[in-house]
Design a protein around this motif. Structure first.
Motif, short mmCIF file in Angstrom:
data_model
loop_
_atom_site.label_atom_id
_atom_site.label_comp_id
_atom_site.label_asym_id
_atom_site.label_seq_id
_atom_site.Cartn_x
_atom_site.Cartn_y
_atom_site.Cartn_z
N GLN A 176 0.98 -1.00 0.14
CA GLN A 176 0.01 -0.23 0.04
C GLN A 176 1.12 1.25 -0.08
OE1 GLN A 176 -2.81 -0.29 3.81
NE2 GLN A 176 -1.23 0.34 4.82
N ASP A 177 2.22 1.12 0.10
CA ASP A 177 3.00 2.51 0.37
C ASP A 177 3.34 2.46 -0.98
OD1 ASP A 177 3.09 2.74 3.25
OD2 ASP A 177 4.82 0.86 3.06
N ILE A 178 2.79 1.79 -1.81
CA ILE A 178 3.14 2.22 -3.41
C ILE A 178 1.99 3.23 -4.08
CG2 ILE A 178 1.48 0.70 -3.79
CD1 ILE A 178 4.35 0.84 -6.65
N LEU A 179 1.25 3.01 -3.26
CA LEU A 179 0.06 4.47 -3.76
C LEU A 179 0.83 5.94 -3.60
CD1 LEU A 179 -2.78 3.04 -2.16
CD2 LEU A 179 -2.35 2.98 -4.64
N ASP A 180 1.50 6.32 -2.37
CA ASP A 180 2.34 8.05 -2.03
C ASP A 180 3.13 7.99 -3.50
OD1 ASP A 180 1.33 7.36 0.80
OD2 ASP A 180 1.90 6.66 1.37
N GLU A 181 3.37 7.21 -4.60
CA GLU A 181 4.42 7.48 -5.10
C GLU A 181 3.93 7.40 -6.90
OE1 GLU A 181 6.47 4.08 -4.99
OE2 GLU A 181 7.57 4.32 -2.79
N MET A 182 2.55 7.76 -6.15
CA MET A 182 1.45 7.78 -7.68
C MET A 182 0.84 9.14 -7.84
SD MET A 182 0.39 3.96 -8.26
CE MET A 182 0.31 3.44 -10.37
N THR A 183 0.90 9.23 -9.08
CA THR A 183 -0.65 10.14 -9.11
C THR A 183 -2.08 9.81 -8.96
OG1 THR A 183 -1.15 9.76 -11.16
CG2 THR A 183 0.86 11.13 -11.46
N THR A 184 -2.47 10.38 -8.70
CA THR A 184 -3.80 10.25 -8.18
C THR A 184 -4.48 9.31 -8.80
OG1 THR A 184 -4.42 12.43 -6.87
CG2 THR A 184 -6.39 11.59 -7.08
N GLN A 185 -5.29 9.91 -10.61
CA GLN A 185 -5.26 9.69 -11.34
C GLN A 185 -4.96 8.23 -11.32
OE1 GLN A 185 -8.25 8.50 -12.19
NE2 GLN A 185 -9.12 10.12 -13.93
N ASP A 186 -3.38 7.42 -11.63
CA ASP A 186 -2.97 6.32 -12.12
C ASP A 186 -3.39 5.65 -10.39
OD1 ASP A 186 -2.05 6.40 -14.07
OD2 ASP A 186 -0.17 6.66 -13.63
N ALA A 187 -3.20 6.36 -9.04
CA ALA A 187 -3.62 5.41 -7.80
C ALA A 187 -4.88 4.66 -7.89
CB ALA A 187 -2.89 6.18 -6.99
N CYS A 188 -5.83 5.47 -8.24
CA CYS A 188 -7.15 5.24 -8.62
C CYS A 188 -7.13 4.25 -9.19
CB CYS A 188 -7.88 5.99 -8.69
SG CYS A 188 -8.12 7.18 -7.99
N GLY A 189 -6.44 4.17 -10.47
CA GLY A 189 -6.90 2.76 -11.42
C GLY A 189 -6.42 1.24 -11.50
N LEU A 190 -5.00 1.95 -10.64
CA LEU A 190 -3.79 0.51 -9.80
C LEU A 190 -5.25 -0.35 -9.33
CD1 LEU A 190 -1.70 -1.25 -8.89
CD2 LEU A 190 -0.98 0.36 -7.26
N LEU A 191 -5.92 0.52 -7.78
CA LEU A 191 -6.84 0.10 -6.94
C LEU A 191 -7.65 -0.79 -7.73
CD1 LEU A 191 -6.86 2.20 -4.03
CD2 LEU A 191 -5.56 0.69 -4.15
N LEU A 192 -8.46 -0.65 -9.12
CA LEU A 192 -9.34 -1.76 -9.49
C LEU A 192 -8.45 -2.77 -10.08
CD1 LEU A 192 -10.97 1.21 -11.24
CD2 LEU A 192 -11.85 -0.99 -10.02
N ARG A 193 -7.24 -3.15 -10.26
CA ARG A 193 -6.09 -4.12 -11.07
C ARG A 193 -5.76 -4.65 -9.76
NH1 ARG A 193 -2.32 -1.57 -14.44
NH2 ARG A 193 -4.59 -0.73 -15.19
N ALA A 194 -5.06 -4.04 -8.85
CA ALA A 194 -4.67 -4.94 -7.62
C ALA A 194 -5.05 -4.18 -6.08
CB ALA A 194 -3.00 -5.13 -7.34
N ILE A 195 -4.60 -5.34 -5.42
CA ILE A 195 -5.45 -5.01 -4.16
C ILE A 195 -3.88 -4.30 -3.23
CG2 ILE A 195 -5.54 -7.03 -2.75
CD1 ILE A 195 -7.41 -6.46 -1.02
N ALA A 196 -4.47 -3.31 -2.21
CA ALA A 196 -2.87 -2.79 -1.31
C ALA A 196 -3.03 -2.90 -0.30
CB ALA A 196 -3.19 -1.24 -1.70
N LEU A 197 -2.36 -3.95 0.00
CA LEU A 197 -1.69 -4.60 1.34
C LEU A 197 -0.86 -4.42 2.04
CD1 LEU A 197 -2.19 -8.81 0.59
CD2 LEU A 197 -4.37 -6.35 1.24
N SER A 198 -0.70 -4.21 3.72
CA SER A 198 0.13 -4.01 4.69
C SER A 198 1.40 -4.66 4.68
CB SER A 198 -0.17 -3.11 5.86
OG SER A 198 -0.94 -4.57 6.79
N GLU A 199 2.39 -4.52 5.31
CA GLU A 199 3.78 -5.22 5.04
C GLU A 199 3.11 -6.57 5.64
OE1 GLU A 199 6.20 -6.12 4.03
OE2 GLU A 199 7.11 -3.54 2.63
N GLU A 200 1.89 -6.21 7.03
CA GLU A 200 1.59 -7.98 7.89
C GLU A 200 1.19 -8.33 6.80
OE1 GLU A 200 3.99 -4.25 10.49
OE2 GLU A 200 2.12 -4.18 8.59
N ASP A 201 0.34 -7.60 5.86
CA ASP A 201 -0.67 -8.87 6.07
C ASP A 201 -0.38 -9.32 3.92
OD1 ASP A 201 -3.10 -8.18 7.43
OD2 ASP A 201 -3.49 -6.48 5.99
#
Length: 798
Positions: free
Chosen positions: A635-660
């Motif tokens: 999920q940390d990768i979301l902070d490095e992406m533009t807003t539109q790309d981050a939204c698009g990514l979340l329709l392709r992959a689920i963002a998890l924490s290191e523990e999960d």
């Protein structure tokens, strides 16, 4: 006059009590303030900003919610254990626990619960009557507190009117629920005095509980003020503090907190996750305000009538708007206070006001009234205002006090603000201009009211020798001034948005019609260039929402994607991928906004219908709630992406924490570089289609969470775009399951291969503890109060 001992004197004697007269006068004056606007609005009074967007909608929506309207009950029991119902509001942003979302606004308010006696459809038309009631209660409480400190009860009635229609009272009509605090605080201060001077037990604990239930945010400030009040009275010798009295006050304080903590602990646990409440001042911000104008604004807020909450007259810098920064007393300003100040020595009230003034001017001390939050507010001024009112009426009652000289001092201070209107300004190539006023017209109105008030006040004071006539004229002048200024103040704010709000009521009514017109099913809506919080009127989860205390995970979710979410959610329509992720099916807008909308979105939406002047577009890429993924990302990768790309990514992959990832990564494939590229609209359509293939076949929103059914070909995580909250418990096929916090704020749960029935049930975290404490404290209070009541009656018989 011996003011130090006056608090111990009986004031009633043969005088007729003025309590109900005071209540009636405050109610009548408030009614006269609101009547013209209620007539202009055809009964549906609307003001501006927060009042329109929050207060009207919140009162109406919650009236229906607490009565069980809207969504059906969810899972009600597991293994014989009863589960909570009516705890989760889908119409509050992306969904939020109703207790935590609304306890700041109305959930603990006695005025709100009184309003539930009326049908939900009546509430928009009852906002003014409820405000009239609140002003009446404020006047009654202030009178009870003040009558201890006067010889003639007419002065207590005068002081109550000064407090009730102070600048703080008139200004905060804009926020509405702040008037609840104004109304209830004097009752607690009166009860404290009753305990101290008359040894009356139980009353203080009761009003501590009422004020805490009413608003936990303001209660923090009330605790700080009560400490200041008590310490100042003790240090000036006005209160003797034997151990027994100290023990009584400590016990009743704790007992009152225990009785009133029902909403507090759940709210505290929620607020601790809210970045707006955990942001604390530091460095220079502890000791000084960053703008010099802030100091001028604070000082003059005690002298001049207040500006409209969203319009400033003079100050171009500093935090001024919406801060409730006003301690103005109607008609006389601080003229009576200054007269009192010059005539008294070693007085507790002077010490209280002096301490409050220091607190107002030092940021860290000011923030003590809000648990040291860094955001600037002056929403605690109503408490010293009550003391200012007490000082004023004591000055009026004492024939030896010079009332006329301070009038000139206050008038000159008011006129000193003309310097801001006359100072020359070098505008460079544009030449010179005069004045630095932000809104000259409002400034002249405010200054005019301040000076005219002093002129009338001076005229009344000159007839002071005829005491009975003086009291009558002063009361008439205070109430008439309050009425006229109240009308003008509301008018400035209301008519300043008259054009913008011209279709407000029509949009509210249209939203009710849309609720009936929409097809069956549970999904979200969005609005475009429409008024705030229409989702509450449709009873639908909506992406555009205005509320400060929604589920904290909503704030973290939006923040991780690059959106700003402080007091409202308002992601721009440009971010089409977010609409798919959050299961938005329809977007609603005024009919005349269709062309703008189509130009802004370009593609992906189809015109559906127009209902009562509101056009509706359906999302071509609507994605039902509850679906699975094949890939995951950190999920940390979301902070490095533009807003539109981050939204698009979340329709392709689920963002998890290191523990999960360590625990659940085995059920998914880590996203490779090709997954993190190509966020075109065409790929978005493809991603939505893939997610639809494994979406829940049935998703039902309930008043305590949601239920869903899904068929999986393998064990996998099922994602729900529902804000994570510690209060949720998940059941998969009847067995409790762990809830994952994914996408920096949403939820997912692991489901086995084959058919699964999923239930999420919400109960506010911490409610069990706070409810237990309250249920124990109430019978303790009843026994404690009953015992002393019986003792008092027995002593009277003997």
């Amino acid at each position: 006059m011996d003011f130090a001992n006056l608090s111990r004197r009986p004031v009633l004697g043969r005088q007729r009590d003025r309590f109900w007269l005071t209540v009636g006068l405050c109610a009548l004056t408030a009614a006269l303030i609101f009547l013209p606007f209620q007539i202009v609005d055809g009964g549906f009074f609307h003001y501006a900003g927060d009042f329109n967007g929050q207060q009207i909608g919140f009162y109406r929506y919650m009236n229906g919610f607490v009565k069980g309207n809207g969504y059906p009950d969810g899972l009600t029991s597991v293994n014989g254990q009863q589960l909570p119902t009516n705890t989760f509001s889908w119409a509050t942003d992306l969904g939020s626990g109703v207790m935590n979302a609304y306890s700041f606004y109305l959930y603990g308010s006695p005025f709100f619960w009184l309003s539930t006696l009326f049908p939900q459809s009546w509430l928009p038309y009852l906002m003014c009557p409820l405000l009239v009631l609140k002003f009446a209660v404020a006047g009654g409480g202030a009178y009870l507190y003040l009558r201890r400190y006067v010889k003639n009860l007419d002065y207590a009635a005068l002081g109550a009117c000064l407090y009730t229609f102070s600048g703080f009272g008139i200004y905060n009509i804009f926020f509405n629920h702040f008037i609840d605090v104004l109304a209830l605080f004097p009752w607690m201060l009166w009860a404290l005095d009753e305990c101290i001077y008359n040894r009356r037990h139980g009353l203080f604990a009761f009003f501590v509980a009422i004020n805490l239930l009413n608003n936990y945010f303001f209660f923090v400030g009330q605790v700080v003020f009560l400490i200041i009040y008590f310490v100042c009275k003790v240090t000036t010798g006005e209160i003797k503090l034997p151990p027994r009295l100290f023990a009584t006050l400590a016990f009743e304080s704790l007992l009152g907190v225990a009785m009133g903590c029902l909403l507090v602990w759940p709210a505290f646990l929620s607020l601790m996750q809210n970045p707006r409440t955990t942001d604390v001042s530091s460095g220079w911000g502890f000791l000084t305000y960053s703008k010099v104008q802030q100091y001028f604004a604070i000082l003059f807020s005690w002298l001049l009538p207040p500006d409209s909450p969203y319009i400033v007259s003079i100050w171009s810098e500093g935090t001024i708007k919406w801060t409730s920064m006003t301690a103005y007393l109607p008609l006389c300003s601080l003229a009576g206070v200054l007269a009192y100040w010059r005539a008294r020595q070693g007085d507790s009230r002077k010490r209280i006001v002096a301490v409050c003034a220091v607190f107002a001017l030092v940021p860290v001390l000011n923030s003590a009234f809000y648990a040291f939050n860094a955001s600037y507010y002056a929403r605690w001024y109503y408490m010293p205002v009550l003391i200012l009112a007490a000082m004023t009426i004591n000055a009026w009652e004492d024939p030896d006090t010079d009332l006329e000289r301070p009038i000139g001092v206050i008038a000159w201070l008011m006129m000193a603000t003309l310097a801001f209107a006359l100072v020359p300004v070098n505008n460079g190539e544009d030449g010179w201009s005069i004045g630095v006023l932000e809104n000259p017209d409002q400034y002249l109105a405010v200054l005019g009211f301040g000076l005219v008030g002093l002129v009338i006040y001076r005229w009344v004071v000159q007839d002071r020798a005829h005491e009975g006539r003086f009291r009558q004229r002063m009361l008439a002048a205070v109430l008439a001034f309050s009425c006229v200024f109240g009308c003008v103040h509301i008018g400035i704010g209301k008519f300043g948005q008259w054009t913008y709000d011209s279709d407000l009521v029509d949009q509210y009514q249209a939203s009710l019609d849309l609720q009936e017109a929409f097809p069956e099913g549970d999904w979200r809506v969005d609005t475009y260039n429409a008024h705030d919080n229409l989702g509450l009127w449709m009873d639908k989860s909506c992406l555009q929402f205005f509320d400060s205390t929604v589920a904290p995970s909503i704030l973290s979710f939006y923040s991780s994607l690059g959106f700003t979410r402080d007091v409202r959610s308002n992601p721009d329509v440009y971010y089409y991928a977010l609409r798919g992720l959050l299961s938005v099916r329809f977007t609603v807008m005024p009919e005349d906004q269709r062309a703008n909308f189509e130009e802004a979105v370009g593609q992906g939406w189809t015109y559906w219908d127009t209902v009562s002047g509101m056009a509706v577009y359906e999302n071509d890429n609507y994605l039902p709630m509850g679906f699975t993924y094949d890939y995951y990302v950190n999920q940390d990768i979301l902070d490095e992406m533009t807003t539109q790309d981050a939204c698009g990514l979340l329709l392709r992959a689920i963002a998890l924490s290191e523990e999960d990832i360590e625990k659940y990564g085995q059920y998914l494939t880590p996203a490779t570089d090709h997954i993190l590229t190509d966020f075109s609209y065409e790929r978005y359509v493809q991603d939505v289609a893939e997610r639809r293939e494994t979406a829940c076949s049935d998703f039902v929103m309930t008043n305590s969470g949601f239920s869903a059914e899904i068929q999986l070909d393998r064990e996998n995580l099922v994602f729900f775009s529902v804000p994570y909250d510690d209060g949720f418990t998940a059941y998969v096929n009847g067995q409790e399951a762990e809830i994952l916090r994914v996408d920096n704020g949403m939820m997912a749960v692991l489901c086995p291969a084959g058919w699964s029935n999923i239930d999420f049930v919400y109960s506010p975290a911490g409610l069990s503890l706070s409810r237990t404490v309250t249920l124990i404290a109430i019978p303790v209070w009843l026994i404690y109060t009953g015992w002393f009541f019986w003792e008092r009656r027995k002593s009277r018989k003997h």
